[in-house]
Design an enzyme around this catalytic site. Structure first.
Site, PDB file in Angstrom:
ATOM      1  N   ASP A 226      -5.624  -3.544   9.921  1.00 54.83           N
ATOM      2  CA  ASP A 226      -6.094  -2.363  10.647  1.00 54.83           C
ATOM      3  C   ASP A 226      -6.513  -2.755  12.061  1.00 54.83           C
ATOM      4  O   ASP A 226      -7.328  -3.666  12.226  1.00 54.83           O
ATOM      5  CB  ASP A 226      -7.281  -1.724   9.922  1.00 54.83           C
ATOM      6  CG  ASP A 226      -6.895  -1.154   8.569  1.00 54.83           C
ATOM      7  OD1 ASP A 226      -5.705  -0.839   8.376  1.00 54.83           O
ATOM      8  OD2 ASP A 226      -7.788  -1.012   7.707  1.00 54.83           O
ATOM      9  N   HIS A 280      -2.985  -6.096   4.278  1.00 65.27           N
ATOM     10  CA  HIS A 280      -3.012  -5.272   3.069  1.00 65.27           C
ATOM     11  C   HIS A 280      -1.898  -4.231   3.131  1.00 65.27           C
ATOM     12  O   HIS A 280      -1.274  -4.034   4.168  1.00 65.27           O
ATOM     13  CB  HIS A 280      -4.380  -4.615   2.867  1.00 65.27           C
ATOM     14  CG  HIS A 280      -4.854  -3.789   4.025  1.00 65.27           C
ATOM     15  ND1 HIS A 280      -5.340  -4.330   5.203  1.00 65.27           N
ATOM     16  CD2 HIS A 280      -4.940  -2.442   4.196  1.00 65.27           C
ATOM     17  CE1 HIS A 280      -5.699  -3.378   6.029  1.00 65.27           C
ATOM     18  NE2 HIS A 280      -5.454  -2.212   5.446  1.00 65.27           N
ATOM     19  N   ARG A 290      -0.760   9.514  -5.400  1.00 67.07           N
ATOM     20  CA  ARG A 290      -2.011   8.802  -5.135  1.00 67.07           C
ATOM     21  C   ARG A 290      -2.598   9.357  -3.851  1.00 67.07           C
ATOM     22  O   ARG A 290      -1.872   9.641  -2.897  1.00 67.07           O
ATOM     23  CB  ARG A 290      -1.762   7.302  -4.987  1.00 67.07           C
ATOM     24  CG  ARG A 290      -3.005   6.512  -4.562  1.00 67.07           C
ATOM     25  CD  ARG A 290      -2.731   5.020  -4.489  1.00 67.07           C
ATOM     26  NE  ARG A 290      -3.909   4.304  -4.030  1.00 67.07           N
ATOM     27  CZ  ARG A 290      -4.101   3.868  -2.784  1.00 67.07           C
ATOM     28  NH1 ARG A 290      -3.157   4.083  -1.861  1.00 67.07           N
ATOM     29  NH2 ARG A 290      -5.200   3.227  -2.443  1.00 67.07           N
TER      30      ARG A 290
END
Length: 365
Positions: A226, A280, A290
């Site tokens: 991020d 990630h 989801r």
């Protein structure tokens, strides 16, 4: 090449998905990535209650996690369960609308806010299997979220805006409390990073990952770090978040009572590289959608990002040049697709820009 239109109502039941969504072998998920990553469970309420022993333990656990992989979970956070339930219901309500209605908030090229269906307008390959809705949140402008939702989606969606305005306010509060913990763990005191982020200009993102009939060839979100400062994520009960640590992908199991927190590139720079922004991704499945709520804490746009002097010395020289959040955000939106090397590439880009300006100065005088 014709860019595909990502309409979950159509594509989620098909096995003949467009090739742009297929990830290369070696980057796509594997069944053995289901091993769980056990991250520290931080009792943030205990830390802030004045209990010295609890505070010392939290500080130790957070410091160890952030130096290793940058991920931990927070419980006893004070976020009302009904607000969380409302926020997840609003995710369902928005993403189950017909595509033309969602596209009223369509994200424009070069911008970080709005509705995006798989980022088909930005990228031509390795497309993520997801839809998102992103918007800004600033403590100094309490009406910002509601005004944006109403302006883009219409008055009928005011309640959605009100829910997320409350949610963002709580996320800002929680993120500042976490900043106290991070400051304490780095030895710069609780107040340093809290003060830096009190006037934050943050991003809220709703993520929706539809079912995919080829889940081992696609990714909901590709491998990346991020670029923001801190991410506070609340997952629904469907797993999908995976972290790359110790040479392999491992999953973080959802907990209804916990938020997953991870360090971003901007805070890695603020810690002079001490705390890690870790790689990630999000995987999808063939059965159920989801959903997740992601709050990205960011500094004010033109605030200079630099570590405190106490984290810089002869043994620990500056790891990254000064920059502003505006410049890093523009870089990731206009020049570079965020991945595991964003901060490294951005730092080199800044140095090149500065050298270019210095080279021009003699000719301009």
């Amino acid at each position: 090449m014709v860019r595909p239109v990502f309409d979950a109502a159509v594509l989620s039941g098909r096995s003949d998905i467009p090739s742009q969504f297929i990830w290369p072998e070696g980057e796509s998920p594997t069944p053995d990535a289901a091993e769980e990553l056990h991250v520290p469970l931080i009792n943030i309420g205990g830390m802030l209650s004045g209990d010295a022993a609890a505070a010392a333990e939290v500080t130790r656990l957070v410091g160890e996690a952030c130096e290793r992989h940058g991920f931990f979970q927070v419980v006893n956070h004070g976020i009302d369960a009904e607000l969380l339930a409302d926020a997840h219901r609003c995710v369902d309500n928005f993403f189950t609308m017909p595509l033309p209605e969602k596209q009223r908030a369509l994200r424009r090229p070069g911008e970080s806010c709005g509705y995006a269906s798989s980022f088909t307008g930005r990228f031509a390959s390795k497309l993520p299997w997801k839809e998102t809705l992103s918007f800004r949140s600033c403590p100094s402008d309490p009406a910002l979220v509601v005004d944006y939702i109403v302006a883009t989606l219409g008055e009928d969606h005011r309640r959605l805006g009100e829910v997320y305005a409350r949610y963002c306010s709580e996320m800002s509060r929680l993120s500042l409390e976490i900043m106290e913990v991070l400051g304490e763990s780095l030895g710069v005191g609780r107040a340093h990073y809290r003060r830096f982020f009190e006037g934050n200009d943050s991003i809220m993102r709703l993520n929706y990952y539809p079912p995919c009939q080829r889940p081992l060839e696609t990714l909901g979100t590709g491998p990346h770090c991020d670029p923001t400062s801190l991410t506070i994520l609340h997952q629904d009960n469907v797993g999908g978040l995976q972290v790359h640590t110790e040479g392999r992908w491992r999953s973080i199991r959802p907990r209804a009572d916990a938020f997953v927190v991870n360090i971003g590139d901007t805070f890695m720079a603020l810690s002079n590289g001490r705390y890690k922004s870790c790689l990630h991704r999000a995987v999808v499945n063939s059965r159920v959608p989801r959903k997740s709520l992601a709050f990205f804490l960011c500094p004010e746009m033109d605030k200079v990002v630099a570590p405190p002097g106490t984290l810089v010395d002869a043994s620990n020289p500056r790891a990254y040049p000064d920059f502003t959040w505006r410049s890093l955000l523009d870089f990731t939106q206009k020049h570079y697709r965020a991945d595991m090397k964003t901060l490294e590439v951005f730092s080199s880009w800044i140095v090149q820009q500065q050298q270019g300006q210095l080279a021009l100065q003699p000719a301009m005088t």
